[in-house]
Enzyme design. Structure first.
Site, PDB file in Angstrom:
ATOM      1  N   SER A  38      -1.073  -2.346  -3.013  1.00  0.00           N
ATOM      2  CA  SER A  38      -0.304  -1.537  -3.663  1.00  0.00           C
ATOM      3  C   SER A  38       0.076  -0.564  -4.661  1.00  0.00           C
ATOM      4  CB  SER A  38       0.965  -2.562  -2.847  1.00  0.00           C
ATOM      5  OG  SER A  38       1.821  -3.217  -4.059  1.00  0.00           O
ATOM      6  N   LYS A  92       6.089  -4.284  -8.358  1.00  0.00           N
ATOM      7  CA  LYS A  92       6.460  -2.913  -7.803  1.00  0.00           C
ATOM      8  C   LYS A  92       7.070  -2.497  -8.959  1.00  0.00           C
ATOM      9  CE  LYS A  92       5.500  -2.958  -3.393  1.00  0.00           C
ATOM     10  NZ  LYS A  92       4.872  -2.715  -2.968  1.00  0.00           N
TER      11      LYS A  92
END
Length: 224
Positions: A38, A92
């Site tokens: 990701s 993230k």
């Protein structure tokens, strides 16, 4: 009982060392395995990233209780968090700060009405490119710039998103692999107290596509 006492007495140095290491990893610094893509291309599958757990708070070991506030996450920071919504640890990038209005239009990021600019970039050795060729770009808004991966064949429905307003004490986090990331577009805003640290370097990297052999060229790589 005497056997246990004798064992503890003979090994008190080692036991003390291990306890100190456990506390250190809980409250000061640790490393985190990245099993998904990701955050590609910035973080590759198999990277072990260094996590500075004292970047934002001094916390009570083994808890999320802040004993001393040191700083707040900045836009562009790569953060590690224990997400209640995802029920797992995530890595993230901070995109939206409290009070920001954030939107995406065809994968173009807007913050407070200002569009990010995109300059073409090239990356090789990215795992997902084997099945899903992508284009890469350097996304920039103000002084914050970093690489993003945009799928050529399977753009995400979340490439159009918002606008949303980030509430107080929360952050909007996205993955750099914009079309293959479970982030705020799906999980909502992340609370400040879920963020446990910041990452700026790759500690070690093992290549899952080549029998987990070390990627020596990535050892100590700075994460932009």
């Amino acid at each position: 009982m005497r056997t246990v006492i004798r064992f503890l007495a003979r090994n008190k140095g080692f036991i003390t060392f291990m306890l100190c290491m456990i506390v250190f990893r809980s409250a000061v610094a640790d490393w985190n395995v990245v099993p998904t893509g990701s955050m590609q291309p910035t973080i590759q599958i198999g990277d072990r990233i260094f996590v500075d757990k004292a970047a934002y708070d001094v916390r009570l070991p083994f808890t999320h209780v802040s004993l001393m506030h040191l700083a707040d996450p900045k836009r562009g920071d790569i953060v590690v968090l224990d997400s209640q919504a995802a029920n797992e640890r995530l890595v993230k990038r901070v995109i939206g700060l409290p009070g920001d209005e954030v939107a995406m239009r065809d994968n173009v990021l807007y913050i407070n009405g200002h569009a990010s600019s995109y300059a073409p970039a090239a990356y090789s050795g990215i795992h997902d490119d084997l099945q899903d060729p992508a284009r890469y770009a350097i996304e920039q808004l103000g002084d914050v710039r970093h690489a993003v991966r945009l799928s050529a064949n399977w753009p995400s429905p979340a490439s159009n998103y918002g606008p949303v307003m980030v509430p107080a004490d929360h952050y909007l986090l996205l993955g750099d692999n914009r079309d293959n990331s479970k982030d705020s577009r799906y999980l909502g805003f992340f609370a400040r107290n879920e963020i446990v640290g910041r990452s700026r370097y790759v500690a070690v990297s093992l290549d899952p596509d080549h029998y987990y052999l070390p990627r020596k060229h990535r050892f100590g790589t700075a994460l932009d």
